[in-house]
Design a protein around this motif. Structure first.
Motif, PDB file in Angstrom:
ATOM      1  N   THR A  95       0.869  -1.144  -0.046  1.00 55.55           N
ATOM      2  CA  THR A  95      -0.287   0.220  -0.400  1.00 55.55           C
ATOM      3  C   THR A  95       1.101   1.669  -0.047  1.00 55.55           C
ATOM      4  O   THR A  95       0.342   2.383  -1.173  1.00 55.55           O
ATOM      5  N   ALA A 193      -3.837   0.879  -3.673  1.00 54.63           N
ATOM      6  CA  ALA A 193      -3.120   0.887  -2.272  1.00 54.63           C
ATOM      7  C   ALA A 193      -4.813   0.374  -1.542  1.00 54.63           C
ATOM      8  O   ALA A 193      -4.759  -0.262  -0.813  1.00 54.63           O
ATOM      9  N   LEU A 197      -5.459  -2.770   0.164  1.00 55.49           N
ATOM     10  CA  LEU A 197      -5.430  -3.250   1.819  1.00 55.49           C
ATOM     11  C   LEU A 197      -6.413  -3.866   2.764  1.00 55.49           C
ATOM     12  O   LEU A 197      -6.670  -4.607   3.420  1.00 55.49           O
TER      13      LEU A 197
END
Length: 497
Positions: A95, A193, A197
């Motif tokens: 990330t 990103a 996550l």
């Protein structure tokens, strides 16, 4: 999971879904990397001839990182379990990398970030492969890996289209001053990103792992004695001499005959493998054989027989895939659109159409992932994979027969089935052929047979086309079709337990 029976219980559809959902996020990271890193490199000043060298970071990172992470994850047990700590740490690093990569101020910062990003993705991905083998009984593993293929297909389609979506749906700028990355690319990386996550976090929170004691009880029931770790007195010094001499010989020939510079990559790989074996020989002499480096290399040379046979399947399969990924754009633009001029409308129309074709085969792969478990139940793992590889061979071979580029959408069905199958069935076969105590490290070693054909393709495909096919890239796809057929034959030789 508190089941203490000796038989590993079946998981429900939604338990398998939750366990594999993190792969959606992982594929967002890979697709954004694959689709935009060359663009970032060129924007920051890279010449076209430099891009392949800059990209070597990605396969080499996987080659090094995956077996190490597999080895460590096999020996890990903590509050989060065995594999999930690596999901978490890898997802956090990936990330951060996705946020930093499109903001790289210079080319070499971007090149360094590619190393870090690819390593971080591999930290997360390899234990996901092993988790399916840990948590599912043998009869459900094809379904588990097919579910991963489904999420890979969905993630690849959406993530590949993100810059276009940002520009056309949300009005975000798709251009920028010289030397700057467009906002459409930056926001695509930021969005990817977050998805990565969240998706990986969902799998961490909703999936439990069996304790080492539970796995030991299951494995006594499931694993045949033939899967126990073989012992062998490996002569690493001899191997080091052989590979070093071969590498130096290739290096000398390339230099003396002024051959293609890509062959330096082949020479370097051979010499490096020789050096690695010399290091192992030195550790062997000093009886320092308990460390991870020696243990991983020992596992490479003592792979179960079925894994060695699957290695050939993977080698030919991934050689085909890299031939397709490297040469489809130049093949379609030159053969179907009649232009190799990158500034011409015909070339750019053809290149845009290749992007649609690649999105299509990933979409078909997601649909194929739903069908594959059904095919496996009817004809078994080996015949199902053989059938899908033949579909892929027919798809690639048809590029030289089909003249109308709009009709190229149909071969993508066969390629999609092959792609989904390659991402699932070899892993299902492998997971039933290796000791569960080494599931992670063997999954990592299995990645060698993805990386090696990629490096070989980068080394020799251009040479083959120049010397035997008048530098016509359409024939690279035909070579890929032949390689798919060789993989289909090789899978029939795999002995399953």
């Amino acid at each position: 999971m508190n089941n203490n029976n000796s038989n590993k219980p079946d998981l429900s559809f939604w338990q398998i879904w939750n366990m594999c959902f993190g792969f959606l996020g992982i594929q967002f990271g890979f697709a954004l990397q694959n689709g935009n890193v060359s663009r970032i490199f060129q924007t920051l000043g890279a010449d076209i001839d430099d891009i392949p060298i800059l990209w070597v970071a990605a396969p080499l990172t996987g080659l090094i990182v995956q077996p190490i992470i597999g080895y460590w994850s096999d020996k890990t047990w903590g509050k989060l379990g065995r594999r999930r700590p690596f999901f978490l740490y890898g997802a956090i690093l990936t990330t951060l990398s996705l946020f930093i990569m499109p903001n790289s101020p210079t080319l070499w910062v971007a090149a360094g970030m590619l190393w870090i990003m690819d390593a971080s993705i591999n930290v997360t991905m390899e234990p996901f492969r092993a988790l399916v083998g840990d948590n599912l009984p043998k009869k459900q593993r094809a379904t588990g890996y097919a579910m991963q293929s489904f999420f890979i297909g969905i993630g690849a389609v959406v993530a590949s289209a993100l810059p276009w979506m940002m520009a056309n749906w949300f009005g975000i700028a798709n251009t920028a001053p010289a030397g700057q990355i467009p906002d459409s690319v930056k926001y695509s990386f930021y969005f990817g990103a977050v998805i990565l996550l969240v998706a990986v976090g969902w799998s961490i929170l909703t999936t439990k792992e069996y304790s080492p004691e539970q796995l030991a009880a299951f494995n006594q029931q499931e694993e045949p004695a033939s899967q126990s770790q073989p012992t062998a007195n490996i002569n690493f010094s001899k191997g080091g001499i052989i590979f070093s001499v071969l590498g130096l010989a290739v290096l000398a020939l390339v230099s003396a005959l002024n051959l293609e510079k890509e062959l330096y990559l082949l020479a370097g790989g051979l010499v490096s493998f020789g050096v690695v074996q010399f290091i192992a020989a030195a550790l062997q002499t000093k009886q320092l054989t308990s460390g991870g480096f020696y243990q991983v290399l020992n596992d490479v040379f003592t792979m179960p027989e079925a894994m060695k046979q699957l290695a050939w399947v993977q080698f030919f399969s991934w050689f085909s895939l890299f031939a397709m990924w490297i040469y489809t754009t130049s093949a379609v633009t030159g053969f179907h659109y009649g232009s190799s001029d990158t500034s011409s409308p015909a070339y750019n129309n053809g290149a845009d159409w290749v992007g649609i074709l690649f999105a299509a085969y990933n979409g078909f792969a997601a649909l194929a992932a739903i069908c594959i478990p059904i095919i496996v139940k009817r004809i078994g793992l080996k015949l199902a994979h053989c059938f899908n590889l033949i579909l892929g061979a027919l798809g690639l071979a048809s590029f030289i027969v089909i003249k109308d580029p709009t009709l190229l959408i149909w071969p993508m069905i066969g390629i999609g089935f092959a792609w989904a199958s390659i991402l699932s069935l070899p892993y299902a076969m492998l997971s039933t052929s290796v000791p569960s105590s080494k599931m992670g490290v063997y999954m990592g070693i299995f990645n060698f047979f993805i990386v090696i054909p990629q490096l070989l393709a980068a080394s020799i495909l251009g040479l083959i086309l120049r010397h035997f096919f008048e530098n016509q890239p359409i024939y690279a796809l035909l070579i890929g079709a032949v390689s798919f057929l060789l993989a289909a034959v090789a899978v029939l030789r795999v002995k399953q337990s």
